[in-house]
Design a protein around this motif. Structure first.
Motif, short mmCIF file in Angstrom:
data_model
loop_
_atom_site.label_atom_id
_atom_site.label_comp_id
_atom_site.label_asym_id
_atom_site.label_seq_id
_atom_site.Cartn_x
_atom_site.Cartn_y
_atom_site.Cartn_z
N VAL A 62 5.35 -6.29 -3.88
CA VAL A 62 5.04 -5.25 -3.13
C VAL A 62 4.87 -5.86 -1.84
N THR A 63 5.18 -5.17 -0.51
CA THR A 63 5.23 -5.60 0.83
C THR A 63 4.56 -4.79 1.67
N GLY A 64 3.73 -5.37 2.71
CA GLY A 64 3.17 -4.78 3.65
C GLY A 64 3.46 -5.58 5.14
N THR A 65 3.28 -4.60 6.07
CA THR A 65 3.71 -5.22 7.47
C THR A 65 2.87 -6.10 8.10
N ASP A 66 2.91 -7.12 8.31
CA ASP A 66 2.05 -7.79 8.94
C ASP A 66 1.71 -7.35 10.50
N PRO A 67 0.49 -7.26 10.76
CA PRO A 67 0.17 -6.63 12.14
C PRO A 67 0.34 -7.79 13.36
N ALA A 68 0.98 -7.30 14.29
CA ALA A 68 1.46 -8.13 15.62
C ALA A 68 0.12 -8.38 16.06
N ARG A 69 0.45 -9.60 17.09
CA ARG A 69 -1.06 -10.15 17.70
C ARG A 69 -0.41 -10.88 18.89
#
Length: 248
Positions: A62-69
């Motif tokens: 399962v894949t999630g989107t890494d938050p931008a910083r």
């Protein structure tokens, strides 16, 4: 109780994977990946290869989107804390939705989970909220630091002497007190250039087919490292490099 492995998979060479890590991958029901964008697809690809080689046929991914910083913030520590908090929310949602009771999940961490990686802190933050429960175990991996020293056939410390592992941001503030040997990671500003008299053992994409190694006195090789580094980053869209800086 759900269980999670935080598995260090090495600096980039599939052969860096330890037997302990391979066994943990083989016990995993669900692998969690965070998508960092197409420019780091090669980092995801290594994880897929390891899952295919050592994982169960029934494994799920399962894949999630890494938050931008912000990579150049005025408040570095505050920005990182905010990013980790947002990342923990993404990770918690993945665990809650996809990891069933009595199942085992895994995060495959580049290098070693104890060295400049946020996965352990993020899992602790999730547990502290008390809404999503699990137990977790950390499996160490070969870091880019140990791989760098091996590639350059050198030790990290000299006889009876300490060394320090730090970041490019901290090195730019000054040479660490009390040490002559400094391992530097996460250096987007190439802080070694401020120490022309030092000897540098530099490496990028260590352990991968794109590996680049250079060494010498900074005054003699520093400009070439800067040139090669800039070209490699432009070509790949990202770069991970580490170096040992030595004086005296």
């Amino acid at each position: 109780m759900r269980k999670i492995y935080v598995i260090g998979i090495g600096a980039g060479d599939p052969d860096h994977l330890t037997l302990q890590a391979a066994k943990a991958i083989g016990r995993t029901d669900v692998f969690f990946l965070l998508d960092k964008g197409e420019e780091k697809e090669s980092m995801i690809e290594l994880r897929r290869r390891l899952m295919k080689a050592y994982g169960r046929p029934s494994r799920r991914v399962v894949t999630g989107t890494d938050p931008a910083r912000d990579r150049t913030p005025a408040d570095y520590e505050g920005t990182v804390a905010d990013w980790r908090s947002r990342r923990s929310e993404v990770v918690e949602a993945l665990i809650s939705e996809h990891l069933l009771a009595d199942e085992t999940g895994s995060f495959l961490v580049w290098g070693d989970p104890s060295l400049y990686d946020s996965t352990i802190a993020i899992l602790d933050e999730i547990l502290a909220r008390g809404q999503t429960l699990f137990e977790y175990e950390v499996v160490p991996g070969i870091s880019s630091v140990s791989a760098l020293a091996a590639k350059h056939r050198t030790g990290l410390n000299r006889v009876g002497q300490p060394f320090e592992v730090t970041t490019g941001r901290r090195l730019a503030e000054g040479w660490p007190a009390g040490v002559d040997d400094v391992v530097v990671m996460l250096d987007a500003r190439q802080a070694f250039a401020a120490y022309p008299e030092a000897y540098v053992c530099w490496g990028a994409y260590i352990g991968t087919p794109d590996e680049i190694l250079m060494s010498g006195v900074v005054a003699e090789v520093g400009d070439e490292i800067l040139r090669v580094r800039a070209e490699a980053r432009e070509r790949h869209g990202w770069i991970m490099d580490t170096y040992l800086l030595r004086r005296g």
